[in-house]
Design a protein around this motif. Structure first.
Motif, short mmCIF file in Angstrom:
data_model
loop_
_atom_site.label_atom_id
_atom_site.label_comp_id
_atom_site.label_asym_id
_atom_site.label_seq_id
_atom_site.Cartn_x
_atom_site.Cartn_y
_atom_site.Cartn_z
N LYS A 24 -10.81 21.78 -5.40
CA LYS A 24 -10.48 20.55 -6.15
C LYS A 24 -9.10 19.90 -5.76
O LYS A 24 -8.64 20.46 -5.15
CB LYS A 24 -10.61 20.85 -7.57
N VAL A 25 -8.98 18.68 -6.27
CA VAL A 25 -7.60 18.02 -5.84
C VAL A 25 -6.79 18.17 -7.09
O VAL A 25 -6.96 17.63 -8.11
CB VAL A 25 -7.91 16.49 -5.70
N SER A 26 -6.01 19.41 -7.13
CA SER A 26 -5.22 19.56 -8.49
C SER A 26 -3.82 18.69 -8.70
O SER A 26 -3.73 18.27 -9.53
CB SER A 26 -4.42 21.23 -8.02
N VAL A 27 -3.32 18.40 -7.33
CA VAL A 27 -2.12 17.41 -7.35
C VAL A 27 -2.30 16.37 -6.38
O VAL A 27 -2.78 16.71 -5.28
CB VAL A 27 -0.88 18.08 -7.33
N LEU A 28 -1.99 15.01 -6.63
CA LEU A 28 -2.01 14.05 -5.59
C LEU A 28 -1.19 14.61 -4.63
O LEU A 28 0.01 14.57 -4.73
CB LEU A 28 -1.85 12.76 -6.18
N PRO A 29 -1.62 14.37 -3.11
CA PRO A 29 -0.61 14.67 -2.01
C PRO A 29 0.64 13.67 -2.16
O PRO A 29 0.32 12.54 -2.52
CB PRO A 29 -1.33 14.60 -0.87
N ASN A 30 1.57 13.98 -1.46
CA ASN A 30 2.76 13.18 -1.33
C ASN A 30 2.65 12.66 0.03
O ASN A 30 3.01 13.13 1.05
CB ASN A 30 4.10 13.96 -1.26
N PHE A 31 2.28 11.22 0.05
CA PHE A 31 1.98 10.47 1.17
C PHE A 31 2.59 9.03 0.82
O PHE A 31 2.69 8.80 -0.19
CB PHE A 31 0.72 10.65 1.70
N LYS A 32 3.14 8.56 1.98
CA LYS A 32 3.74 6.97 1.84
C LYS A 32 2.56 5.99 1.66
O LYS A 32 1.63 6.14 2.43
CB LYS A 32 4.39 6.82 3.18
N LYS A 33 2.60 5.41 0.51
CA LYS A 33 1.50 4.45 0.39
C LYS A 33 1.64 3.17 1.20
O LYS A 33 2.87 2.86 1.46
CB LYS A 33 1.34 4.09 -1.23
N ILE A 34 0.39 2.62 1.41
CA ILE A 34 0.59 1.35 2.27
C ILE A 34 1.02 0.12 1.31
O ILE A 34 0.36 -0.09 0.51
CB ILE A 34 -0.78 1.14 2.75
#
Length: 293
Positions: A222-232
């Motif tokens: 599952k996706v437990s926590v949204l990953p930390n990435f730079k949004k566009i």
């Protein structure tokens, strides 16, 4: 009677003349059979050289005429316009397949291919021996039997601990039935391209995953926590930056830039769905990768 007999009585000179005539006739017959009376011609050596090669040329022409192009195994999901034409498919049949693939769907058997393209039985019989589908297609039946669990008590009591898909390793993924090393690497590469998964729905974007395997993935990850990435930054990103985003191809990125220049900033995902070519069905997923400032 005497008159008739007198006809066959010859003088000495007449007999000589008859023998001379016979000898001359016999000599002519020998000459006819043994002497070549054809007129000699001056033959060009270069022409003779080419004429000597003619049997080889004829043999090569026969080989080319009888030679059939060698066929290789291929996945029918990726038949192009040109390949379809070479295989004998009509324009309508090719268009049906391409339209089906644009919906991100795949044919997984010869029968499904015929149902989608409407090719004739005769053409299918020629094409289908060269179809090559992913391994999970061939193992689908075996996979379904695996899920039934011979021991029902075990199936009920089994407790699955869900793992965050963004933390999963190749070894974790390979444990799922239907996922081999190649597909596990493909999933991890997809995660790297995106910066991380935001929804298990994105498993549908990974080529080679059947609905059954995706269902099994959902029961383990599952996706437990949204990953930390730079949004566009949708309102300030350049055409190049937008076109590099996985869900935005160049034509759509160009439409977004045009929309911004004509109507100003994009406030929310609803504004984006109004743009031509935007994948509305993936709007909720795409929204999580964007910043609307």
């Amino acid at each position: 009677m005497n008159k008739l007999k007198s006809l066959f009585v010859f003088t000495s000179d007449q007999r000589k003349g008859i023998f001379a005539l016979l000898f001359f006739i016999i000599a002519l017959q020998f000459a006819y059979f043994f002497v070549d009376f054809s007129i000699p011609t001056n033959e060009d050596p270069e022409e003779q050289k080419w004429l000597s090669l003619q049997p080889q040329v004829d043999s090569m022409k026969m080989d080319i005429a009888n030679k059939r192009p060698k066929m290789y195994l291929y996945n029918p999901n990726f038949i192009t316009d040109y390949k379809g034409y070479k295989l004998g498919m009509s324009v309508d049949e090719i268009d049906r397949l391409l339209a089906f693939r644009k919906e991100n769907k795949y044919v997984n058997s010869s029968q499904e291919f015929q149902n989608v393209t409407k090719v004739s039985d005769s053409l299918l019989n020629v094409m289908s021996p060269y179809f090559k589908f992913p391994d999970w297609v061939n193992n689908k039946k075996e996979y379904k039997e695996f899920k039934k669990y011979p021991n029902q008590a075990f199936a009920k009591n089994e407790k699955i601990v869900l793992i965050d898909i963004n933390q999963a390793t190749k070894e974790d993924l390979i444990k799922i039935y239907g996922i081999g090393e190649a597909i596990s690497v493909r999933i991890l590469k997809q995660k790297e391209v995106l910066g991380g998964f935001v929804s298990m729905e994105q498993m549908k974007d990974v080529w080679g995953l059947s609905p059954e395997v995706i269902e099994n993935l959902n029961s383990h990850f599952k996706v437990s926590v949204l990953p930390n990435f730079k949004k566009i930054d949708i309102n300030n990103a350049s055409l190049k930056e937008l076109s590099q985003f996985y869900y935005f191809k160049y034509p759509l990125a160009k439409e977004i830039v045009t929309y911004r220049s004509m109507k100003g900033n994009i406030s929310n995902i609803e504004d984006l769905t109004k743009i031509k070519g935007f994948p509305v069905d993936k709007a909720k997923t795409i929204e999580l990768y964007l910043a609307f400032n």
